[in-house]
Design a protein around this motif. Structure first.
Motif, PDB file in Angstrom:
ATOM      1  N   VAL A 172      20.517  14.048 -20.932  1.00  0.00           N
ATOM      2  CA  VAL A 172      20.848  12.656 -21.248  1.00  0.00           C
ATOM      3  C   VAL A 172      20.513  12.356 -22.702  1.00  0.00           C
ATOM      4  N   THR A 188      25.232   9.706 -23.893  1.00  0.00           N
ATOM      5  CA  THR A 188      25.430   9.541 -22.452  1.00  0.00           C
ATOM      6  C   THR A 188      25.368   8.062 -22.088  1.00  0.00           C
ATOM      7  N   ARG A 213      28.369   5.427 -20.949  1.00  0.00           N
ATOM      8  CA  ARG A 213      28.212   4.761 -19.659  1.00  0.00           C
ATOM      9  C   ARG A 213      28.413   3.254 -19.781  1.00  0.00           C
ATOM     10  N   TYR A 243      16.483   8.583 -19.036  1.00  0.00           N
ATOM     11  CA  TYR A 243      16.346   8.839 -20.475  1.00  0.00           C
ATOM     12  C   TYR A 243      14.941   8.442 -20.910  1.00  0.00           C
TER      13      TYR A 243
END
Lengths: 353, 353
Positions: free
Chosen positions: A4, A8, A12, A47
């Motif tokens: 991540v 990422t 998203r 994350y």
DNA sequence: GCCCGCGTCTATACCGGTACAGTAGCGAGC
DNA sequence: GCTCGCTACTGTACCGGTATAGACGCGGGC
């Protein structure tokens, strides 16, 4: 499966990577609501926050400074005085968020942390100036602060007045009427045992400064000391052995000037084991004002250095240098010399008649 | 003006950047003659070698491991036992070229080295398990080794048999006929002074293990000890104060079980100052087998732990984990328990009649 | 004579961020 | 009504290396 990253999260949510970066590093650059959303998603995705290494590369700062120590690092690490120094450093560093990376100056084939470990600057503590590790550090143009080490032009250094302190110690025993003086010093590389010519013995920086200080006073009084240099090891044990060597090297001294309090303690133990009373038959002066100077009996007459201040001053000098390094000017090197102070306790007395 | 990088050198010689990189990092990938030329030009240009930060990002390894220590880092750093541990770590680390980065677990607002400093893995030493710093480390999925700390599932841990050692210490004084036993323990956060119920006092991991060990033996002999918990400070001073507290808390003990040798030393001093002879009137048992246990008189009866082995084992476990992390499998966590050993010296004797 | 393999070197694609210079949208000032 | 300025966000260009696959020339085996 992939790791991540900012991207990422950005994908998203449908914002740019930069915005996600800002959510973590510059909260004022985006709206609170978006930031919350980003943080939430980041949490969901597991994350952890911006990768320290990548951040270091991009921003040019690692968040750690090095502490280069002499090649006998494990030895140094068991020395109370050095530990107090390191404790002061970490304490002073704490509010800055900088971490401290321990670096050995040991010249191992191909293994040179001073060259290969990322850091923003370094403290160089009591190292051999000619050590390759110090060379790498300077070649890297890292902000450096030298501590307890021969000052070099262009590099900020923090020292204590070893020479002046040692002079005071010697003057103290001279003023008590002592004329037969023994010296207990240390240091690696070079002859051990009785030194033929103390003034010209090759000694590490601190050792040589203290030696010069003692000799400043002794020479002026035309007293010729017997000096013994002892190898590394448990300092109280080697101090013990050193005192024995001193006693068997001709006419026994009535006063011993020791390089450290630990040596002094060992020496006192040796003297007492030989049936010599301290301070009535032999006076002993230590150096540093280590806690052990005060704790055991007789309490040691010693030369106090403010190790805590030394550590804090060094850190402040380095962080200031780091600050300056962000902008252009290299800044002038400062050379600080901290005072020492003779502390008279119970291990010294007038020379026996 | 610009900084010298691999590209600078590559352009200068007319080879690709990759070849220059190989000249430094994989000498076998190019001819010796070209390598020499590259190294020469690099030297001329004042190139120091591949930038550690960039290398870390690209290769995924930083060359440093962290050592997370309890929030009272400066305190820990002045403890001989902890220092021996750190010395063992640096010594074991030396041949690997890994540096050691000291990390404070102190929960300072917004300053979290455990989150922000680059490292390949970390040793977590005697920390509060609930510390946010430990949380960050695990979230980062760094290879971790816990030392002197409550073992956690999935994380390799190294411990010494504190409980067993403490039990032996207590059994020893019981076998000498002591029935009035005092306990001197330490730890932060929580009540100080006499503990109402030692078994249920909230103590840090090591403290609680030793407490349980003492109580294992004492309970079995139906001896109810008086336990005093002393705050942080110079351990010999607080040990002194702790012994005073023990003496004034009802019927004075004839045996004292101390959490550390330093406490034991302080306690002995307090006892002697009160005119109590050790070991004839009061027996004292330390813990750790710190050098101070042997050095001063009376030599301490104590529980020896092999701190050096603890440090080396921890490093080996971590480097093994780092090695495994390069390939895929996460590897099973090991839980190592090192032996302790009762060392009987001169500070314990049969209970006075 | 052909193909293979090896020793050397190169091209490209990352590693995972941050800096900085925009751009878009919007309310306010005159 | 147009400019100004501010907030909020984006695009692009790095930071300085390493990994990996491939290109190229050359000698040797069959």
């Amino acid at each position: 499966m992939g790791r991540v990253t900012l991207q990422t999260i950005a994908d998203r949510i449908g914002v740019s990577r930069m915005t996600v970066s800002n959510a973590f590093s510059r909260p004022d650059q985006l709206s609170a609501s978006l930031r919350d959303r980003i943080l939430t998603v980041a949490e969901e995705l597991g994350y952890v926050g911006p990768d320290p290494t990548a951040r270091a590369l991009a921003s040019g700062t690692t968040g750690a400074i090095g502490l280069l120590m002499s090649d006998t690092m494990a030895y140094t690490l068991t020395d109370e005085v050095a530990m107090t120094f390191i404790a002061a450093i970490t304490d002073e560093l704490a509010p800055t968020g900088l971490a401290l990376t321990l670096l050995s100056a040991a010249p191992r084939e191909g293994i040179i942390p001073a060259r290969d470990v990322a850091m923003d600057g370094a403290l160089v503590y009591s190292c051999d100036m000619t050590s390759p590790a110090v060379g790498w550090l300077t070649r890297r143009r890292l902000p450096l602060v030298f501590v307890d080490q021969s000052p070099a032009p262009g590099i900020t250094s923090i020292n204590v007045d070893d020479r002046g302190g040692a002079r005071q110690a010697a003057e103290h025993v001279l003023s008590l009427g002592h004329r037969r003086v023994g010296i207990l010093t240390s240091g690696f590389g070079g002859e051990y045992g009785v030194l033929a010519d103390p003034r010209s013995a090759t000694l590490a920086y601190g050792e040589s400064q203290r030696m010069l200080g003692w000799l400043d006073a002794l020479d002026a009084a035309q007293v010729v000391p017997t000096a013994v240099r002892i190898p590394h090891g448990d300092p109280q044990d080697t101090g013990y052995a050193g005192a024995e060597a001193l006693l068997s090297a001709g006419e026994p001294p009535t006063a011993i000037l020791a390089f450290s309090d630990a040596f002094a303690r060992g020496a006192i133990r040796a003297l007492e084991d030989k049936g010599l009373s301290v301070p009535h038959e032999v006076s002993v002066v230590g150096f540093d004002d280590n806690p052990i100077a005060r704790r055991d009996r007789p309490a040691l007459t010693t030369v106090r250095q403010d190790v805590d201040a030394k550590g804090r001053t060094a850190v402040r000098a380095l962080t200031a240098a780091l600050e300056r390094a962000k902008t252009k000017p290299a800044g002038r090197a400062k050379h600080v010399m901290l005072d020492t102070e003779l502390v008279i306790r119970d291990s010294t007395a007038p020379a026996p008649a």
